[in-house]
Write an enzyme that holds these catalytic residues in place. Structure first.
Site, short mmCIF file in Angstrom:
data_model
loop_
_atom_site.label_atom_id
_atom_site.label_comp_id
_atom_site.label_asym_id
_atom_site.label_seq_id
_atom_site.Cartn_x
_atom_site.Cartn_y
_atom_site.Cartn_z
N TRP A 198 29.58 -34.63 -20.06
CA TRP A 198 29.28 -33.83 -21.24
C TRP A 198 30.52 -32.99 -21.57
O TRP A 198 31.16 -32.44 -20.68
CB TRP A 198 28.07 -32.92 -20.98
CG TRP A 198 27.87 -31.96 -22.12
CD1 TRP A 198 27.34 -32.25 -23.34
CD2 TRP A 198 28.23 -30.59 -22.14
NE1 TRP A 198 27.36 -31.14 -24.14
CE2 TRP A 198 27.91 -30.10 -23.43
CE3 TRP A 198 28.82 -29.72 -21.22
CZ2 TRP A 198 28.14 -28.78 -23.80
CZ3 TRP A 198 29.05 -28.40 -21.59
CH2 TRP A 198 28.70 -27.94 -22.87
N ASP A 365 21.63 -26.56 -38.32
CA ASP A 365 21.46 -27.26 -37.04
C ASP A 365 20.11 -26.91 -36.42
O ASP A 365 19.20 -26.40 -37.08
CB ASP A 365 22.66 -26.92 -36.13
CG ASP A 365 23.01 -28.03 -35.17
OD1 ASP A 365 22.32 -28.16 -34.14
OD2 ASP A 365 23.96 -28.80 -35.44
N LYS A 475 22.11 -34.92 -39.33
CA LYS A 475 22.71 -35.07 -38.00
C LYS A 475 21.57 -35.47 -37.08
O LYS A 475 20.64 -34.69 -36.86
CB LYS A 475 23.32 -33.73 -37.57
CG LYS A 475 23.89 -33.71 -36.16
CD LYS A 475 24.57 -32.35 -35.92
CE LYS A 475 24.99 -32.15 -34.48
NZ LYS A 475 25.47 -30.77 -34.25
N TRP A 476 21.63 -36.69 -36.58
CA TRP A 476 20.55 -37.26 -35.74
C TRP A 476 20.99 -37.12 -34.29
O TRP A 476 21.88 -37.83 -33.83
CB TRP A 476 20.35 -38.72 -36.12
CG TRP A 476 19.28 -39.46 -35.38
CD1 TRP A 476 19.18 -39.65 -34.04
CD2 TRP A 476 18.17 -40.16 -35.95
NE1 TRP A 476 18.09 -40.40 -33.73
CE2 TRP A 476 17.44 -40.73 -34.90
CE3 TRP A 476 17.71 -40.35 -37.25
CZ2 TRP A 476 16.29 -41.50 -35.09
CZ3 TRP A 476 16.57 -41.12 -37.45
CH2 TRP A 476 15.87 -41.67 -36.38
N ASP A 477 20.31 -36.23 -33.58
CA ASP A 477 20.74 -35.90 -32.22
C ASP A 477 19.83 -36.56 -31.19
O ASP A 477 18.71 -37.00 -31.51
CB ASP A 477 20.69 -34.37 -32.07
CG ASP A 477 21.69 -33.84 -31.05
OD1 ASP A 477 22.16 -34.62 -30.22
OD2 ASP A 477 21.97 -32.63 -31.11
N CYS A 525 24.64 -38.38 -33.06
CA CYS A 525 25.09 -37.37 -32.11
C CYS A 525 24.23 -37.54 -30.87
O CYS A 525 23.07 -37.98 -30.97
CB CYS A 525 24.85 -35.99 -32.72
SG CYS A 525 25.10 -34.60 -31.60
N ASP A 547 30.66 -32.09 -27.78
CA ASP A 547 30.31 -30.68 -27.96
C ASP A 547 31.49 -29.78 -27.61
O ASP A 547 31.41 -28.57 -27.77
CB ASP A 547 29.10 -30.31 -27.08
CG ASP A 547 27.79 -30.69 -27.76
OD1 ASP A 547 27.82 -30.96 -28.98
OD2 ASP A 547 26.75 -30.74 -27.07
C1 GLA Z 1 23.50 -31.04 -29.08
C2 GLA Z 1 24.55 -31.29 -30.14
C3 GLA Z 1 25.03 -29.97 -30.69
C4 GLA Z 1 23.88 -29.19 -31.25
C5 GLA Z 1 22.80 -29.01 -30.19
C6 GLA Z 1 21.55 -28.40 -30.78
O1 GLA Z 1 24.05 -30.47 -27.95
O2 GLA Z 1 25.59 -32.05 -29.63
O3 GLA Z 1 26.03 -30.18 -31.66
O4 GLA Z 1 23.36 -29.85 -32.37
O5 GLA Z 1 22.45 -30.24 -29.59
O6 GLA Z 1 20.57 -28.23 -29.85
#
Ligand code: GLA
Length: 728
Positions: A198, A365, A475-477, A525, A547
C-alpha cells in the site's frame, strides 16, 4: 496478411511490423512453439522444434513419450500426462482423474477480433488486427480447446486467450487454466517484475532467471498492491534502447500468476493466467469457459520500445472511454483536504476557491452517505447523509455547477460494512464461511458478487445516485482484499468459482455503468493502486495510482507504472506537505511537475493553503493545459532513474512527429560541489534543431541525444525543472 499458414511445413506465421511468432504442428498434432522474436521473412523453421532429435515425437518413439513431453516447446502445456514443467491446463474428468492431451484439429483466420464474453478485451478494426484460432481436441475428455491469437501489427502486440468447450456428455472440472505459455531456449534471461505495498506500488525489480520457478501472483481477489500481472524476460545486456524483451501483461483484475521456470535442459517456460489457488470451474456438457487475455509484445530494441508498444496498444485498443483522447478536467478531491469532516458549505468553499485558479471539477470523496463519519460503517447504504450534505446532493451539485465546476463522486460499491442497514438486512450477502466469523479489513466485508441479486442491488445504488444529479465523474474504489471465501449463493460444488465469478461481477457492474452513462469519466481505484491493470482500463481511462502523493515516492511508483501504462491513465495529484503518507516536505513546484506526468489534479484544502503555494496553482493549471496533449499522446522515454542512481530522476515525452518534447528533471538529493548534469535526451529528430522554451538557445537534435543537454545544478532536495523543446 499478418497471419499465414504454410500447409507444407505446417507452420503458422504471425507477423507484426517488427516481430514474428511461429507455431508448428507436429505429425501427431501437438501444437508447438517455434519462434518469437525479430521479424522474419522465412517460415522454413520447422526444424527448430527439434522433432528429429531423440527422444523423437511419440509417433516415432512411444517408449520415451514422457521425455518428449517434458522437453517439447508447447503452445499450451497440459497437466497430468508427463510434461512435468508448469502446466497451463489441468482438467479432471468425472471419474476423478486429472489429465489432458489435446491435438490440432483445424484453424481459422479472421479479420478483426471477437469480444471475450463477460471479460474486458482489446479491440480493433479489420485493418488493425486479425485473429487466428487454432482448434484442438482431447477426444478422451470430450474437450475442445481453442487457442486464440490476435495480431496487432502496428503496435507489435499479439494477444492470446484460451477457450474451452465441453463437447462430451460428462462434467469436466477445470482446475487450472492459464492463458499463455511461451517456451524458449534460455538466453541468460533476466526477469523484470513489479512489486510493492500500500502506498508503494509497482517498484521495478530485475534479477537473473534462476533454475526452478520464479513468479508473481495474487491470491487476494484483485490484482493487488504487492505484485503485478506483468512479467518481462530480457537478455542481460538489455537497457532502455538495446536488448531483447519478451513481455506479458494480463487483462484481468483478480487472482493471477505470471511465472518463469528455467528447466533442466536450459529452456525457459513463461506462463500467465488466472491463479490456480482456490480456483476450479465446473464445465458441464455443452458449456464453455473463456480465459482472459494476455497481451504479449516483443522488442528487439530494449525497454523503451516495449513501453511504447504497450502505451500505444492500451491507448488505441483497450481504453474505450470518450475521454481517452481528451484532456481530463483538472479536479480537486477533498479526501486529503477534509477526510470525513465536510459538509455542503465546506465543499462549496473549496469549489469557489478552486474555480479562481483554473480547477475544473470538484470530487466529493468518501463520507457523504449513511452515517459514515469514519471508515467503520455504512458501506452498502448509498443514501445521501443530509446532515452533512445539507439541502441534498442535487442542491450541492447544482451549486458547484453554478460556480463553474463539474461534479464528481466517490463510491465503494463492492463492499458492505458490518455496521450498515444493508448488513442488518442481508448478512448473507457478505462473502463469508458459514459458522466462522469473517475476517474484517478496514472494518468491512466484501459483497458476494457471484450473486446476480447482489450485483443488481449494488449497481442499482450507484445508478440511482448518478441519476439524481449532474454527476460527471465517478471514483470507483475497492478498499480490501477478499478472504473467507464462501458464498451462500453458490452450491458446495461451485464454491471454488467464487474468486472468478466475483471479478466477472465487477466487470458486469462497470459495463452497465459505462453503458448507462456513456459520457461519465470513470476513475478506478483500490486503496490507491491495488487494481491498476489492463482489465480496469477497459472501463476507465484512468486509475488512481497510489494513496502516496509524496512527489519523491511517486517518482518510483510512476516509473514502474509507466513502464507499461500510458501517462494518461495514471491518476496523480498535488497534495499538501508534510505529506500525509510519509511526512516529507517537497516544494509545491516539484509536486506539480511530478503530477503533470499523470492525469493531474489536486487533493488538498485550497482554502487553507499558504499564499505562496496558492499563487502557483494558476501557473500549474495553465501548464497542464499547455502540455497535456503532449503528455497524453506522446512517446514516453525514461532517461534516468532515481531508484537506480539515488540522486535524480529524468524522463521525457516526445510528440509522435518529434516536433515537441517535454523533459522533467527532478533532483531528489542535493549534492555539494556538483557540476551541471549531462543528460542524453531520447526520441528527437537527429536532423532537426530544437529551441528551448523561455530562451533563444537552439540545440541540434543529434547533439541533445548523443552529447546531451546540460541541466544546471539545483539547490536542495526534491527540486525540479521542466524543459520544453520545440522543433524549429
Ligand atoms: C482509498 C482511496 C483514497 C480514498 C479513501 C477513502 O484509500 O485510495 O483515495 O478515496 O479510500 O476512504
Amino acid at each position: 496478411m499478418a497471419i499465414k499458414y504454410n500447409e507444407n511445413n505446417r507452420i503458422f506465421k504471425l507477423d507484426t511490423d517488427n516481430s514474428t511468432y511461429l507455431i508448428g504442428i507436429t505429425p501427431e498434432g501437438y501444437v508447438g512453439h517455434v519462434y518469437y522474436g525479430k521479424r522474419l521473412e522465412s517460415d522454413a523453421a520447422y526444424y527448430l522444434l527439434r522433432t528429429d532429435e531423440p527422444p523423437f515425437t511419440p509417433s516415432v518413439n512411444k517408449r520415451e513419450k514422457s521425455a518428449f513431453l517434458d522437453f517439447f516447446p508447447m503452445e499450451l502445456s497440459c497437466g497430468g500426462i508427463g510434461d512435468y514443467r508448469e502446466s497451463c491446463l489441468n482438467i479432471r474428468n468425472d471419474a476423478g482423474s486429472m489429465g489432458c492431451e489435446f491435438f490440432f484439429e483445424s484453424y481459422s483466420v479472421m479479420p478483426g477480433k471477437p469480444k471475450l464474453k463477460g471479460l474486458p478485451s482489446s479491440f480493433g478494426s479489420a485493418d488493425e488486427v486479425s485473429t487466428l484460432e487454432i482448434t484442438c481436441i482431447d477426444k478422451i475428455l470430450g474437450l475442445k480447446v481453442v487457442l486464440s491469437y490476435s495480431v496487432f501489427e502496428r503496435e507489435d502486440v499479439i494477444t492470446r486467450n484460451v477457450r474451452l468447450e465441453n463437447i462430451g456428455d460428462n462434467l469436466l472440472k477445470i482446475e487450472k487454466i492459464y492463458s499463455a505459455c511461451l517456451d524458449m531456449d534460455n538466453e541468460d534471461f533476466e526477469v523484470i517484475t513489479l512489486h510493492g505495498s500500500w502506498a508503494r506500488e509497482r517498484h521495478i525489480q530485475r534479477h537473473p532467471v534462476y533454475l526452478g520457478k520464479q513468479n508473481v501472483s495474487s491470491n487476494k481477489g484483485e490484482s493487488g498492491h504487492q505484485e503485478h500481472p506483468f512479467m518481462a524476460l530480457v537478455t542481460p545486456e538489455t537497457t532502455q534502447t538495446a536488448g531483447s524483451v519478451y513481455a506479458m501483461n494480463f487483462v484481468y483484475s483478480g487472482n493471477f500468476i505470471g511465472q518463469v521456470e528455467q528447466t533442466q535442459f536450459g529452456m525457459v517456460r513463461m506462463v500467465m493466467g488466472i491463479n490456480q489457488d482456490e480456483f476450479s470451474w465446473n464445465l458441464k456438457a455443452k458449456e464453455s469457459f473463456q480465459a482472459p487475455e494476455v497481451v504479449m509484445t516483443y522488442s528487439g530494441e530494449g525497454l523503451s520500445k516495449m513501453t511504447h508498444s504497450y502505451h500505444d496498444f492500451y491507448r488505441r485498443h483497450m481504453i474505450r472511454s470518450p475521454y481517452k483522447d481528451k484532456k481530463r478536467p483538472i479536479l480537486i478531491n477533498n479526501w486529503e483536504a477534509t477526510y470525513f469532516d465536510f459538509n455542503t458549505e465546506k465543499l462549496l468553499d473549496i469549489a469557489r476557491e478552486a474555480k479562481k485558479d483554473g480547477i475544473e471539477m470538484l470530487v466529493m470523496d468518501d463520507g457523504w452517505f449513511g452515517e459514515r463519519n469514519s471508515d467503520d460503517c455504512s458501506l452498502g447504504d448509498w443514501v445521501v447523509n443530509e446532515k452533512k450534505i445539507t439541502g441534498g446532493l442535487r442542491h450541492l451539485v447544482d451549486e458547484v455547477n453554478k460556480i463553474g465546476l463539474k461534479f464528481g463522486i466517490w463510491f465503494e460499491p463492492e463492499m458492505i460494512s458490518p455496521n450498515s442497514d444493508l448488513y442488518r438486512q442481508h448478512p448473507d450477502w457478505a462473502i463469508h464461511i458459514e459458522g466462522r466469523e469473517a475476517t474484517q479489513s478496514r472494518q468491512q466485508y466484501v459483497l458476494d458478487l457471484s450473486n446476480p441479486k447482489v450485483v443488481d442491488y449494488a449497481y442499482g445504488c450507484v445508478s440511482k445516485i448518478l441519476h439524481s444529479a449532474n454527476i460527471e465523474y465517478v471514483k470507483w474504489d475497492m478498499n480490501r482484499q477478499l478472504s473467507d471465501l464462501g458464498s451462500t449463493y453458490l452450491d458446495s460444488e461451485s464454491q471454488q468459482e467464487l474468486f472468478h465469478r466475483y471479478v466477472l461481477g465487477v466487470y458486469e457492474m462497470q459495463e452497465r455503468l459505462v453503458t448507462e452513462f456513456p459520457d461519465l469519466l470513470l476513475e478506478n481505484c483500490s486503496g490507491g493502486g491495488a487494481r491498476f491493470d489492463p482489465g480496469m482500463l477497459y472501463y476507465s481511462p484512468q486509475i488512481w495510482c497510489s494513496d502516496d502523493t509524496d512527489a519523491v515516492e511517486r517518482l518510483e511508483i510512476q516509473e514502474g507504472t509507466a513502464l507499461i501504462y500510458p501517462l494518461s491513465t495514471i491518476g496523480a495529484h498535488v497534495s499538501v506537505c508534510p505529506n500525509h503518507a510519509v511526512g516529507r516536505n517537497t516544494s509545491f513546484e516539484t509536486r506539480g511537475h511530478v503530477a503533470l506526468a499523470g492525469t493531474f489534479g489536486y487533493e488538498l484544502d485550497i482554502t487553507k493553503l499558504p499564499e505562496a503555494e496558492r499563487a502557483l496553482i494558476s501557473e500549474q493549471t495553465a501548464m497542464y493545459h499547455k502540455y497535456n496533449d503532449l503528455v497524453r499522446e506522446g512517446d514516453y522515454y525514461r532517461i534516468a532513474s532515481y531508484s537506480q542512481n539515488k540522486q535524480y530522476d529524468c524522463y521525457m515525452v516526445v510528440t509522435k512527429d518529434k516536433s515537441q518534447a517535454l523533459m522533467t528533471y527532478v533532483q531528489v538529493r542535493g549534492v555539494p560541489n556538483s557540476k551541471s548534469k549531462k543528460v542524453k535526451l531520447m526520441g528527437l529528430d537527429p536532423k532537426a534543431s530544437y529551441m528551448l522554451e523561455g530562451t533563444d538557445a537552439m540545440y541540434s537534435g543529434e547533439l541533445l541525444m548523443k552529447g546531451g543537454f546540460l541541466v544546471k545544478g539545483m539547490w536542495g532536495d526534491a527540486t525540479s525543472r521542466l524543459y520544453h523543446f520545440k522543433k524549429k
